[in-house]
Design a protein around this motif. Sequence first.
Motif, PDB file in Angstrom:
ATOM      1  N   GLU A 189       0.882  -1.249   0.092  1.00 59.72           N
ATOM      2  CA  GLU A 189       0.039  -0.087   0.094  1.00 59.72           C
ATOM      3  C   GLU A 189       0.836   1.199  -0.009  1.00 59.72           C
ATOM      4  N   ALA A 190       2.071   1.079   0.449  1.00 59.12           N
ATOM      5  CA  ALA A 190       3.048   2.306   0.592  1.00 59.12           C
ATOM      6  C   ALA A 190       3.687   2.454  -0.890  1.00 59.12           C
ATOM      7  N   GLY A 191       3.387   1.479  -1.867  1.00 63.88           N
ATOM      8  CA  GLY A 191       3.988   1.384  -3.149  1.00 63.88           C
ATOM      9  C   GLY A 191       5.366   0.724  -3.405  1.00 63.88           C
ATOM     10  N   LYS A 192       5.855  -0.164  -2.359  1.00 57.13           N
ATOM     11  CA  LYS A 192       7.087  -0.873  -2.461  1.00 57.13           C
ATOM     12  C   LYS A 192       6.926  -2.218  -2.888  1.00 57.13           C
ATOM     13  N   ASN A 193       7.954  -2.525  -3.764  1.00 61.10           N
ATOM     14  CA  ASN A 193       8.040  -4.024  -4.258  1.00 61.10           C
ATOM     15  C   ASN A 193       8.561  -4.717  -2.910  1.00 61.10           C
ATOM     16  N   ILE A 194       8.094  -6.173  -2.914  1.00 61.39           N
ATOM     17  CA  ILE A 194       8.419  -6.796  -1.467  1.00 61.39           C
ATOM     18  C   ILE A 194       8.891  -8.067  -1.898  1.00 61.39           C
ATOM     19  N   ILE A 195       9.955  -8.562  -1.117  1.00 58.17           N
ATOM     20  CA  ILE A 195      10.081  -9.914  -0.827  1.00 58.17           C
ATOM     21  C   ILE A 195       9.578 -10.437   0.525  1.00 58.17           C
ATOM     22  N   VAL A 196       8.941 -11.548   0.296  1.00 54.40           N
ATOM     23  CA  VAL A 196       8.522 -11.950   1.645  1.00 54.40           C
ATOM     24  C   VAL A 196       9.198 -13.483   1.922  1.00 54.40           C
ATOM     25  N   GLU A 197       9.824 -13.454   3.298  1.00 56.32           N
ATOM     26  CA  GLU A 197      10.384 -14.656   3.745  1.00 56.32           C
ATOM     27  C   GLU A 197       9.434 -15.788   3.564  1.00 56.32           C
ATOM     28  N   LYS A 198      10.010 -17.019   3.387  1.00 57.54           N
ATOM     29  CA  LYS A 198       9.058 -18.239   3.495  1.00 57.54           C
ATOM     30  C   LYS A 198       9.055 -18.503   4.919  1.00 57.54           C
ATOM     31  N   PRO A 199       7.697 -19.227   5.397  1.00 57.96           N
ATOM     32  CA  PRO A 199       6.700 -19.300   4.579  1.00 57.96           C
ATOM     33  C   PRO A 199       6.058 -18.213   4.248  1.00 57.96           C
ATOM     34  N   PHE A 200       5.268 -18.211   2.736  1.00 59.92           N
ATOM     35  CA  PHE A 200       4.726 -17.133   2.512  1.00 59.92           C
ATOM     36  C   PHE A 200       3.570 -16.207   3.453  1.00 59.92           C
ATOM     37  N   SER A 201       2.588 -16.894   3.896  1.00 62.96           N
ATOM     38  CA  SER A 201       1.935 -16.644   4.707  1.00 62.96           C
ATOM     39  C   SER A 201       1.218 -17.651   5.713  1.00 62.96           C
ATOM     40  N   VAL A 202       0.126 -17.730   6.486  1.00 56.56           N
ATOM     41  CA  VAL A 202      -0.334 -18.633   7.297  1.00 56.56           C
ATOM     42  C   VAL A 202      -1.466 -19.419   6.655  1.00 56.56           C
ATOM     43  N   ASN A 203      -2.116 -18.825   5.626  1.00 60.67           N
ATOM     44  CA  ASN A 203      -2.730 -19.613   4.868  1.00 60.67           C
ATOM     45  C   ASN A 203      -3.034 -19.162   3.448  1.00 60.67           C
ATOM     46  N   VAL A 204      -3.570 -19.836   2.406  1.00 56.70           N
ATOM     47  CA  VAL A 204      -3.889 -19.465   1.406  1.00 56.70           C
ATOM     48  C   VAL A 204      -4.665 -18.029   0.924  1.00 56.70           C
ATOM     49  N   SER A 205      -5.802 -17.949   1.717  1.00 52.77           N
ATOM     50  CA  SER A 205      -6.541 -16.688   1.376  1.00 52.77           C
ATOM     51  C   SER A 205      -5.608 -15.540   1.570  1.00 52.77           C
ATOM     52  N   GLU A 206      -4.852 -15.274   2.778  1.00 55.00           N
ATOM     53  CA  GLU A 206      -3.936 -14.241   3.092  1.00 55.00           C
ATOM     54  C   GLU A 206      -2.833 -13.905   1.656  1.00 55.00           C
ATOM     55  N   ALA A 207      -2.538 -15.103   1.321  1.00 58.71           N
ATOM     56  CA  ALA A 207      -1.553 -15.310   0.166  1.00 58.71           C
ATOM     57  C   ALA A 207      -2.187 -14.516  -1.107  1.00 58.71           C
ATOM     58  N   GLU A 208      -3.190 -14.946  -1.297  1.00 59.20           N
ATOM     59  CA  GLU A 208      -4.125 -14.612  -2.731  1.00 59.20           C
ATOM     60  C   GLU A 208      -4.260 -13.166  -2.511  1.00 59.20           C
ATOM     61  N   GLU A 209      -4.663 -12.813  -1.154  1.00 55.49           N
ATOM     62  CA  GLU A 209      -4.973 -11.322  -1.098  1.00 55.49           C
ATOM     63  C   GLU A 209      -3.699 -10.427  -1.523  1.00 55.49           C
ATOM     64  N   LEU A 210      -2.794 -11.019  -0.925  1.00 54.57           N
ATOM     65  CA  LEU A 210      -1.326 -10.195  -1.121  1.00 54.57           C
ATOM     66  C   LEU A 210      -0.978 -10.078  -2.621  1.00 54.57           C
ATOM     67  N   VAL A 211      -1.161 -11.085  -3.313  1.00 60.99           N
ATOM     68  CA  VAL A 211      -0.826 -11.122  -4.517  1.00 60.99           C
ATOM     69  C   VAL A 211      -1.609 -10.276  -5.428  1.00 60.99           C
ATOM     70  N   GLN A 212      -2.681 -10.213  -5.335  1.00 60.89           N
ATOM     71  CA  GLN A 212      -3.889  -9.464  -5.803  1.00 60.89           C
ATOM     72  C   GLN A 212      -3.683  -8.024  -5.846  1.00 60.89           C
ATOM     73  N   LEU A 213      -3.247  -7.647  -4.589  1.00 63.02           N
ATOM     74  CA  LEU A 213      -2.954  -6.371  -4.349  1.00 63.02           C
ATOM     75  C   LEU A 213      -1.709  -5.932  -4.959  1.00 63.02           C
ATOM     76  N   ALA A 214      -0.595  -6.823  -4.950  1.00 56.95           N
ATOM     77  CA  ALA A 214       0.639  -6.177  -5.688  1.00 56.95           C
ATOM     78  C   ALA A 214       0.331  -6.301  -7.404  1.00 56.95           C
ATOM     79  N   GLU A 215      -0.501  -6.909  -7.794  1.00 52.09           N
ATOM     80  CA  GLU A 215      -0.923  -6.909  -9.346  1.00 52.09           C
ATOM     81  C   GLU A 215      -1.660  -5.679  -9.493  1.00 52.09           C
ATOM     82  N   GLU A 216      -2.648  -5.319  -8.730  1.00 48.95           N
ATOM     83  CA  GLU A 216      -3.276  -4.073  -8.755  1.00 48.95           C
ATOM     84  C   GLU A 216      -2.360  -2.992  -8.420  1.00 48.95           C
TER      85      GLU A 216
END
Length: 351
Positions: A85-112
């Motif tokens: 949301e601050a306009g930064k490209n990101i690298i996320v340490e593994k594990p990506f997130s605690v579940n799929v829904s969080e991961a999908e929301e983040l990927v969608q936000l990055a693409e937007e």
Amino acid sequence: MQLVKAGLCAFGMSGKVFHAPFLKEHPGFFISAVVERSKEESKEKYPEAAIYRSVEEMLQHADLELVIINTPVQTHYEYAKKALEAGKNIIVEKPFSVNVSEAEELVQLAEEKGLFLSVYQNRRFDRDFLQVQKILHDKKIGNIKEAEIRFDRFRTTPSGKQHKESPDQLGSGSLHDLGAHLVDQAVQYFGYPEKLFADVFSMKGKEFANDYFEILLFYKNDLRVRLKTSVFSKEGHYAYTIHGDRGSFLQERTDNQENELVAGAIPVYGKEWTQPLKEPDGILNLLNDQSETERSLTSSEAGNYMNYYQQIYEHIVFGYALPSPGREVIQNMKIIDASLESAKEERVIKL
């Protein structure tokens, strides 16, 4: 050379070992900011980096193009979302997130936002992983029928890290920790499975998060791939066992980058920097064209985590392929989530 300003969201083991040394030694990156909530340990090796007391403060004040989310997995979603949301490209340490829904929301936000999100799947740059990849590519052992990938340890006492060992914390336990690597390796080698069955529990007792798992992946071509980890493994196993219709390949887990970095090794840009193998680390047993058995010892070539950051740099500057993009790693998260479901319900889960 274009300079990419980067910020670290934490300066614990991940920051000290897996990220800061490579950002420092790569001529295309500059460590501009580090979050340390109370200490100032980063000053010794990275005096040019401004220290901030919170991720929010760093995102508000630091001039950054790239933010590394290397905090506990339970905070990945929150901090990754704020960075995007601050306009930064990101690298996320593994594990990506605690579940799929969080991961999908983040990927969608990055693409937007028109930003990139890469997950730090550093084990793709281990010497042992790369050696198995080479053997599979050569196809000398024929059509693969069965494979096993293991990551065993002997850690029978608690570490005291609640975010990794408390059963009440989403994303805790070996399945998210080591499973993030093993699942990724299986998908890289063999693609996405059709279904799975999993056994996941804690050998140390119910008061701890899972420290044992065994996942059986089913593929449409009748290939079976088993992923396994245990913390009660005093005697080691071959980390990779691959059986084909013309032979077998056994590979030890010999990459020592993490241990060398912890001991103070400094990675070198553009060349190998790890200690060479003292002896062969693999066994190749196959039938030749005359149906005669050929058994040989093999030695893997050095891995290098610097190659991950080189690929990140080339993506930023030249638009080359992004390493382990978030949308790709969502598939891994689906396997992890399905494994938890399978273990709980004691049934095969279709993917």
